[in-house]
Design a protein around this motif. Structure first.
Motif, short mmCIF file in Angstrom:
data_model
loop_
_atom_site.label_atom_id
_atom_site.label_comp_id
_atom_site.label_asym_id
_atom_site.label_seq_id
_atom_site.Cartn_x
_atom_site.Cartn_y
_atom_site.Cartn_z
N GLN A 136 -2.43 -17.95 -2.68
CA GLN A 136 -2.69 -18.79 -3.85
C GLN A 136 -3.38 -20.10 -3.50
O GLN A 136 -3.89 -20.78 -4.39
N GLY A 137 -3.35 -20.45 -2.23
CA GLY A 137 -4.05 -21.64 -1.80
C GLY A 137 -3.14 -22.85 -1.62
O GLY A 137 -2.08 -22.95 -2.23
N THR A 138 -3.59 -23.75 -0.77
CA THR A 138 -2.91 -25.03 -0.56
C THR A 138 -3.95 -26.14 -0.50
O THR A 138 -5.01 -25.98 0.10
N GLN A 139 -3.64 -27.24 -1.16
CA GLN A 139 -4.61 -28.32 -1.29
C GLN A 139 -4.62 -29.21 -0.05
O GLN A 139 -3.57 -29.62 0.45
N VAL A 140 -5.83 -29.51 0.41
CA VAL A 140 -6.03 -30.47 1.50
C VAL A 140 -6.94 -31.57 0.99
O VAL A 140 -8.03 -31.29 0.48
N THR A 141 -6.48 -32.80 1.11
CA THR A 141 -7.27 -33.94 0.67
C THR A 141 -7.42 -34.92 1.82
O THR A 141 -6.42 -35.37 2.39
N VAL A 142 -8.65 -35.23 2.16
CA VAL A 142 -8.93 -36.16 3.25
C VAL A 142 -9.64 -37.37 2.65
O VAL A 142 -10.78 -37.27 2.18
N SER A 143 -8.98 -38.48 2.65
CA SER A 143 -9.58 -39.69 2.09
C SER A 143 -8.89 -40.91 2.67
O SER A 143 -7.76 -40.85 3.13
N SER A 144 -9.62 -42.02 2.60
CA SER A 144 -9.06 -43.28 3.10
C SER A 144 -8.52 -44.10 1.94
O SER A 144 -7.97 -45.17 2.14
#
Length: 129
Positions: A121-129
Motif C-alpha cells: 500500500q505504500g509508505t510516505q517518505v518526506t525529505v525537507s528542511s
C-alpha cells in the motif's frame, strides 16, 4: 491472500537516513525472482528505485546509486531499503513489489512496474528542511 506491508517511512532532513521494511504474508519471496521498491512523487509516475534477487543480484535507478541499498532476509520474508544521504527529490510514496522478473533479467526490466505482480500500500517518505 498475498499482503505486502511497508513500514519505516517518515520525515527526515536532507542528508538523513531511513530504513524501509516490507513484510510479506501469503507469499514467500522467491530467490529466483526480483522483489523491488518503487517510488511515486506527487504528480509523477511511479518509478523503479531498487530491486534484488537471488544472493544479492541488485539493480538501482541511477538517481539512488551509492546512496540506497536494497536487501532481503529470506528467513524473515522481509525486503529492506536502506536510504542514506536523502535528498528532497527522494520524497514520495514508496511501494514494495514482489514476484517480479527472473534474476537473469537484471537491468531496466527489473525496475519496470509492469513486471511485478504483488504490491504493498505504500509508505510516505518526506525529505525537507
Amino acid at each position: 491472500q498475498v499482503q505486502l506491508v511497508e513500514s519505516g517511512g517518515g520525515s527526515v532532513q536532507p542528508g538523513g537516513s531511513l530504513r524501509l521494511s516490507c513484510v510479506a504474508s501469503g507469499y514467500t519471496f522467491e530467490r529466483t525472482k526480483f522483489a523491488g521498491w518503487f517510488r511515486q512523487a506527487p504528480g509523477k509516475e511511479r518509478e523503479g528505485v531498487a530491486a534484488v534477487a537471488g544472493s544479492g543480484i541488485t539493480a538501482y535507478a541511477d538517481s539512488v546509486k551509492g546512496r540506497f541499498t536494497v536487501s532481503r532476509d529470506n528467513a524473515k520474508n522481509t525486503l529492506y531499503l536502506q536510504m542514506n544521504n536523502l535528498r528532497p527529490e527522494d520524497s514520495g510514496v514508496f511501494y514494495c513489489a514482489a514476484d517480479g522478473p527472473l534474476w537473469a533479467q537484471v537491468g531496466p526490466r527489473s525496475l519496470r512496474q509492469d513486471e511485478y505482480k504483488y504490491w504493498g500500500q505504500g509508505t510516505q517518505v518526506t525529505v525537507s528542511s
